[in-house]
Design an enzyme around this catalytic site. Structure first.
Site, PDB file in Angstrom:
ATOM      1  N   TYR A  53      11.086  -6.249   3.609  1.00 30.39           N
ATOM      2  CA  TYR A  53      11.324  -7.022   2.993  1.00 30.39           C
ATOM      3  C   TYR A  53      12.582  -7.742   3.260  1.00 30.39           C
ATOM      4  O   TYR A  53      14.019  -7.738   3.016  1.00 30.39           O
ATOM      5  CB  TYR A  53      12.120  -5.948   2.339  1.00 30.39           C
ATOM      6  CG  TYR A  53      10.977  -5.599   1.278  1.00 30.39           C
ATOM      7  CD1 TYR A  53       9.163  -5.647   1.391  1.00 30.39           C
ATOM      8  CD2 TYR A  53      10.512  -4.609   0.078  1.00 30.39           C
ATOM      9  CE1 TYR A  53       8.445  -5.257   0.855  1.00 30.39           C
ATOM     10  CE2 TYR A  53       9.789  -3.940  -0.221  1.00 30.39           C
ATOM     11  CZ  TYR A  53       7.979  -4.291  -0.242  1.00 30.39           C
ATOM     12  OH  TYR A  53       7.182  -3.703  -0.463  1.00 30.39           O
ATOM     13  N   HIS A 128       3.679   1.632   5.565  1.00 34.61           N
ATOM     14  CA  HIS A 128       3.005   0.742   4.495  1.00 34.61           C
ATOM     15  C   HIS A 128       2.046   0.517   4.555  1.00 34.61           C
ATOM     16  O   HIS A 128       1.762  -0.264   3.340  1.00 34.61           O
ATOM     17  CB  HIS A 128       4.301  -0.040   5.252  1.00 34.61           C
ATOM     18  CG  HIS A 128       4.551  -1.645   3.704  1.00 34.61           C
ATOM     19  ND1 HIS A 128       6.185  -1.967   4.342  1.00 34.61           N
ATOM     20  CD2 HIS A 128       3.513  -1.089   2.912  1.00 34.61           C
ATOM     21  CE1 HIS A 128       5.613  -2.880   3.113  1.00 34.61           C
ATOM     22  NE2 HIS A 128       4.755  -2.268   2.496  1.00 34.61           N
ATOM     23  N   SER A 208       2.429  -4.438  -7.926  1.00 36.53           N
ATOM     24  CA  SER A 208       2.174  -5.301  -8.319  1.00 36.53           C
ATOM     25  C   SER A 208       1.706  -5.366  -9.913  1.00 36.53           C
ATOM     26  O   SER A 208       0.688  -5.654  -9.691  1.00 36.53           O
ATOM     27  CB  SER A 208       1.137  -6.463  -7.437  1.00 36.53           C
ATOM     28  OG  SER A 208       0.927  -7.946  -8.077  1.00 36.53           O
ATOM     29  N   GLY A 212      -0.141 -10.714 -13.097  1.00 39.44           N
ATOM     30  CA  GLY A 212      -0.281 -12.077 -13.204  1.00 39.44           C
ATOM     31  C   GLY A 212      -0.090 -12.407 -14.645  1.00 39.44           C
ATOM     32  O   GLY A 212      -0.247 -13.534 -14.981  1.00 39.44           O
TER      33      GLY A 212
END
Length: 297
Positions: A53, A128, A208, A212
């Site tokens: 990151y 990851h 996430s 959206g």
């Protein structure tokens, strides 16, 4: 805040996905630190980071160092905070995301993360992403060695399938503490993995998780999304007088007692709003409406 089990620990049921604080579009350091401090104030005790990151082509570990500074400057006890980091991905100058899952790389990456975080052992270290060029068993074997050496306290995997979860569980046993996959009302391809984690007693960390839903409601009246899925979440949010993000996270918490969503945030008010999801109680009829909108049986 409501807590949930992760390995032999209990953490706040909503975590902080710290990636937005270090990649493209990141805030200045003052706001980034304020965001982490706001999360801690709200009862968040799971901070999710990774060595990759950072800005493309930059030195690995920007986000890890940022979290270390945030904890050092918080001014209150942080002994119950679990920092989870990940290894096995990179961000070269072209902005792509590479995958390197060799045992040598993972062990070296964990050592570097250990130093950046400034801890004796990493609380939770995750692979990851599986590397198609490396045996998955070899990658997970590196996590087992790190556990045996005391360099990490708990191990996890990310972006994996049910078969890979079974493989990792066979290698790590109860030391496999978490699975982190993408999951939201709009992206539900990890439903089998969510259910398997519940069966095995493994924490499932949806990344996430807002998937959206517009964040416009944090700055003004909610804008109902045209998509039927998100429209249902906005409708329930208006009925409760809260943001659709809170409804989304509360719905995720209701999907499984092992789910610990880790929404990203780059502003204090955003993570405060997300943390409030643990106080939102959705009724049976509302959950049924949201399940139907998300296509969840």
């Amino acid at each position: 805040m409501l807590t949930r089990a992760l390995g032999d620990l209990h953490v706040g049921a909503i975590g902080l996905g710290a990636m937005p604080l270090s990649i493209e579009g990141r805030p200045d350091e003052a706001r980034a630190l304020a965001t982490v401090h706001a999360a801690l104030d709200a009862g968040v005790t799971l901070l999710d980071t990774a060595d990759s990151y950072h800005l493309p082509g930059a030195e690995p570990g920007h986000n890890e160092r940022l979290l270390a500074r945030a904890l050092a400057t918080y001014g209150s006890d942080t002994s119950d905070v679990l920092v989870t980091t990940k290894g096995g991905r990179g961000r070269p100058a072209d902005g792509s995301w590479t995958v390197t899952g060799s045992p040598r790389h993972l062990k070296s990456a964990a050592e570097a993360s250990l130093k950046r975080l400034g801890v004796e052992a990493i609380g939770l270290y995750q692979l990851h992403k599986p590397d198609p060029a490396v045996s998955f068993e070899d990658s997970v074997g590196a996590l087992r060695e790190l556990l045996d050496e005391g360099k990490i306290r708990l191990a996890g995997i990310s972006n994996t399938t049910t078969d890979q979860i079974h493989q990792a569980h066979a290698i790590l046993g109860d030391r496999l503490a978490s699975v982190q996959n993408q999951y939201s009302p709009a992206v539900r391809h990890s439903e089998p993995e969510l259910r398997l984690c519940a069966a095995l007693g493994i924490a499932f960390l949806p990344w996430s998780p807002l998937g959206g839903i517009s964040r416009s409601s944090l700055d003004g009246p909610s804008k109902v999304a045209s998509d039927d899925t998100f429209g249902a979440f906005h409708t329930v949010a208006r009925e409760h007088g809260v943001s659709p993000q809170q409804v989304c996270l509360a719905w995720l918490l209701a999907t499984s007692p092992h789910a610990i969503p880790i929404p990203g945030a780059s502003r204090p008010e955003t993570i405060r709003d997300s943390a409030g999801a643990t106080d939102l109680v959705l009724g049976t009829e509302e959950l049924a409406r949201l399940d139907a909108a998300a296509g969840r049986e």
